[in-house]
Write an enzyme that holds these catalytic residues in place. Sequence first.
Site, short mmCIF file in Angstrom:
data_model
loop_
_atom_site.label_atom_id
_atom_site.label_comp_id
_atom_site.label_asym_id
_atom_site.label_seq_id
_atom_site.Cartn_x
_atom_site.Cartn_y
_atom_site.Cartn_z
N SER A 94 46.71 -5.57 -46.29
CA SER A 94 45.87 -4.69 -45.48
C SER A 94 46.68 -3.89 -44.47
CB SER A 94 44.81 -5.50 -44.74
OG SER A 94 44.11 -6.35 -45.62
N1 SAH Z 1 44.67 -10.89 -46.43
C1 SAH Z 1 45.51 -10.29 -47.44
C2 SAH Z 1 44.81 -9.12 -48.08
C3 SAH Z 1 44.98 -9.14 -49.55
S1 SAH Z 1 43.88 -8.05 -50.43
C4 SAH Z 1 46.86 -9.92 -46.89
O1 SAH Z 1 47.03 -9.93 -45.65
O2 SAH Z 1 47.78 -9.65 -47.65
C5 SAH Z 1 42.51 -9.11 -50.75
C6 SAH Z 1 42.78 -10.38 -51.53
O3 SAH Z 1 41.49 -10.93 -51.83
C7 SAH Z 1 43.49 -10.19 -52.86
O4 SAH Z 1 44.63 -10.99 -52.88
C8 SAH Z 1 42.47 -10.66 -53.88
O5 SAH Z 1 43.02 -11.31 -55.01
C9 SAH Z 1 41.60 -11.60 -53.06
N2 SAH Z 1 40.26 -11.84 -53.60
C10 SAH Z 1 39.40 -10.96 -54.19
N3 SAH Z 1 38.27 -11.58 -54.56
C11 SAH Z 1 38.40 -12.89 -54.18
C12 SAH Z 1 37.58 -14.04 -54.30
N4 SAH Z 1 36.37 -14.00 -54.87
N5 SAH Z 1 38.04 -15.22 -53.80
C13 SAH Z 1 39.27 -15.30 -53.24
N6 SAH Z 1 40.10 -14.25 -53.10
C14 SAH Z 1 39.67 -13.06 -53.57
#
Ligand code: SAH
Length: 223
Positions: free
Chosen positions: A70
Amino acid sequence: MNSIDFAGIGMTSQRTRERLIKRLEEQGISNQAVLDVIKRTPRHLFLDEALAHRAYEDTALPIGFSQTLSQPYIVARMTEILLSAGPMRRVLEIGTGSGYQTTILAQLVDNVYSVERIEPLLKKAQQRFKAFGLNNVYASLSDGAFGCQQNAPYDGIISTAAPQSIPEHLLRQLAPNGTLVIPVGNGASQSLSVIKRMGASNEYDEEIVEKVKFVPLLSGVIH
Ligand code: SAH
């Protein structure tokens, strides 16, 4: 709360980081503890080497598997909103991804529980938590639409992936007066929602904060 000693972990230019902090302040981030933690956390270590030089730009960056780390502004904003609700003993994060948001939270709240659906991303993030010596982070592989019942209730829940509508399970796992910060909507238009549980009741107060763009919350896990 965790105080990590990042000194010696390959600091990139202090000036680049200071510029990022200044930008966040200009965009309205005012919680000093949040700004301090973002300033000292090496975001470049959450990216592949080829992208590391862009780590202190205020932009989302790819981490593989069509996912993104993000934008610092949104990490700061969501963290600031969560902390404004009061002291946080237990926080659940949906979407560990690179582990950057998790690492920011771990330095500001007592315990962070984080769930991720893509195993290779989770594994990499766990290696980072270990390398940083974070001892208040519990990350696991599961579909976050169901929250994480085994460690509930949570004073705060942050979702870093956007569902079409708010998952019931997340509301049910909030502690009395708990706060959920979550982007809601489809790819084209999402709103960042802040939902507060009213005392110990099953009533919730919702406030929409701003327009945002997150990756979608998807179902099932990938090994
Ligand atoms: N907080 C992260 C943001 C990653 S983007 C960072 O700081 O890097 C969002 C993440 O949510 C992705 O890795 C994606 O695989 C995950 N995601 C999407 N749907 C999900 C679900 N149902 N349960 C768990 N994780 C999920």
